[in-house]
Write a protein that holds these residues in place. Structure first.
Motif, PDB file in Angstrom:
ATOM      1  N   ARG A 283      44.831   1.871  64.588  1.00 16.70           N
ATOM      2  CA  ARG A 283      44.390   1.125  66.209  1.00 16.70           C
ATOM      3  C   ARG A 283      43.401   0.297  65.770  1.00 16.70           C
ATOM      4  NH1 ARG A 283      43.809   5.119  69.607  1.00 16.70           N
ATOM      5  NH2 ARG A 283      41.773   4.501  70.363  1.00 16.70           N
TER       6      ARG A 283
ATOM      7  N   SER B 113      40.055  -1.461  67.091  1.00 18.66           N
ATOM      8  CA  SER B 113      38.906  -1.243  67.994  1.00 18.66           C
ATOM      9  C   SER B 113      38.403  -2.527  69.036  1.00 18.66           C
ATOM     10  CB  SER B 113      37.632  -0.680  67.493  1.00 18.66           C
ATOM     11  OG  SER B 113      37.924   0.797  67.127  1.00 18.66           O
TER      12      SER B 113
ATOM     13  N   ASN C  58      44.989  -1.998  72.340  1.00 19.78           N
ATOM     14  CA  ASN C  58      45.023  -0.553  72.310  1.00 19.78           C
ATOM     15  C   ASN C  58      46.265   0.129  71.744  1.00 19.78           C
ATOM     16  OD1 ASN C  58      42.513   0.661  73.411  1.00 19.78           O
ATOM     17  ND2 ASN C  58      43.038  -0.235  75.229  1.00 19.78           N
TER      18      ASN C  58
ATOM     19  N   GLN D 284      48.741   1.404  68.908  1.00 19.71           N
ATOM     20  CA  GLN D 284      48.732   2.073  67.968  1.00 19.71           C
ATOM     21  C   GLN D 284      50.046   2.066  67.090  1.00 19.71           C
ATOM     22  OE1 GLN D 284      46.257   5.635  68.264  1.00 19.71           O
ATOM     23  NE2 GLN D 284      47.890   7.132  67.955  1.00 19.71           N
TER      24      GLN D 284
ATOM     25  N   TYR E 133      45.338   3.394  80.064  1.00 19.08           N
ATOM     26  CA  TYR E 133      46.487   2.671  79.718  1.00 19.08           C
ATOM     27  C   TYR E 133      47.587   3.712  79.559  1.00 19.08           C
ATOM     28  CZ  TYR E 133      42.838  -0.604  78.438  1.00 19.08           C
ATOM     29  OH  TYR E 133      41.880  -1.391  78.747  1.00 19.08           O
TER      30      TYR E 133
ATOM     31  N   ASN F 170      40.101   4.916  79.276  1.00 18.37           N
ATOM     32  CA  ASN F 170      39.355   3.607  78.933  1.00 18.37           C
ATOM     33  C   ASN F 170      38.239   3.926  77.964  1.00 18.37           C
ATOM     34  OD1 ASN F 170      39.177   0.894  79.041  1.00 18.37           O
ATOM     35  ND2 ASN F 170      37.457   1.025  80.499  1.00 18.37           N
TER      36      ASN F 170
ATOM     37  N   GLN G 228      39.236   7.843  72.596  1.00 21.96           N
ATOM     38  CA  GLN G 228      39.712   6.957  71.372  1.00 21.96           C
ATOM     39  C   GLN G 228      40.842   7.821  71.220  1.00 21.96           C
ATOM     40  OE1 GLN G 228      36.003   9.057  69.252  1.00 21.96           O
ATOM     41  NE2 GLN G 228      35.560   7.180  68.582  1.00 21.96           N
TER      42      GLN G 228
END
Lengths: 114, 114
Positions: free
Chosen positions: A94, A96, A101, A103, B33, B97, B100
């Motif tokens: 993914r 940064s 966001n 994946q 998300y 948000n 990771q």
């Protein structure tokens, strides 16, 4: 076309063997992840890395280690394979910085430990 | 810690019909998300649809749409005009948000019947 590739689709190993699972991504992503997928349990995070030579433990790191010597490659190592490590292993990466966001996943490696 | 629940381990739907897959989540964050991923049999996991929690409008991607109920922490996926190629495992996932890592639900196995 974005790609995450894994070195093997199927692997059979014996108890006590050292096992290497390799993952390569060609999207210049900073973050890379290793999951194991088991029926009814979804995906569980083993280890992740947010930069070269950096690694962080996930939810189930016991019995595993990882290596990230280059940005595009993230390896999962089973030091001494055991039968309870029989599973599907998924690699993902993914960005940064792209803000999505999203994946991206590899095709998976189905590992059987006898 | 975030959690994601999918209460339907298996579902089936007739071709051309509509089906809704349920997902609930728990997070203490205000910005996050939500995702639905699809894993066809023996194929790579791919993103179906993504929702940003601060957006009130439900996301839509062709035949796929979501019903995002923030107060109820519910994020269901509706598939309209189901096709045989929709047969897959569907995973609901969340990403806060500041975090990771994704948190995945256990998955729903959807079969589209001819």
């Amino acid at each position: 076309d974005v790609k995450v590739t894994q070195s093997s689709r199927y692997l059979v190993k014996r108890t006590g063997e050292k096992v290497f699972l390799e993952c390569v991504q060609d999207m210049d992503h900073e973050n890379m992840f290793w999951y194991r997928q088991d029926p009814g349990l979804g995906l569980r995070l083993i280890y992740f890395s947010y930069d070269v030579k950096m690694k962080e433990k996930g939810d189930i790191p016991e019995g595993y280690s990882v290596s990230r010597e280059k940005k595009e490659r993230f390896s999962l190592i089973l030091e001494s394979a055991s039968t309870n490590q029989t599973s599907m292993y998924l690699c993902a990466s993914r960005s940064s910085v792209d803000g999505t966001n999203e994946q991206f996943f590899g095709p998976g490696t189905r590992l059987t430990v006898l | 810690a975030q959690t994601v629940t999918q209460s339907q381990p298996e579902m089936s739907v007739q071709e051309a019909e509509t089906v809704t897959l349920s997902c609930t989540y728990d997070t203490s964050e205000n910005n996050y998300y939500l995702f639905w991923y699809k894993q066809p049999p023996s194929r790579q996991m791919i993103l179906v649809i993504r929702q940003e929690a601060y957006k009130q409008q439900n996301a839509t991607e062709n035949r796929f749409s979501v019903n995002f109920q923030k107060a109820a922490k519910s994020f269901s996926l509706k598939i309209s005009d189901s096709q045989l190629g929709d047969t897959a495992m569907y995973f609901c996932a969340s990403l806060d948000n500041y975090g990771q890592n994704f948190v995945f639900g256990p998955g729903t196995r959807l079969s589209v019947l001819p």
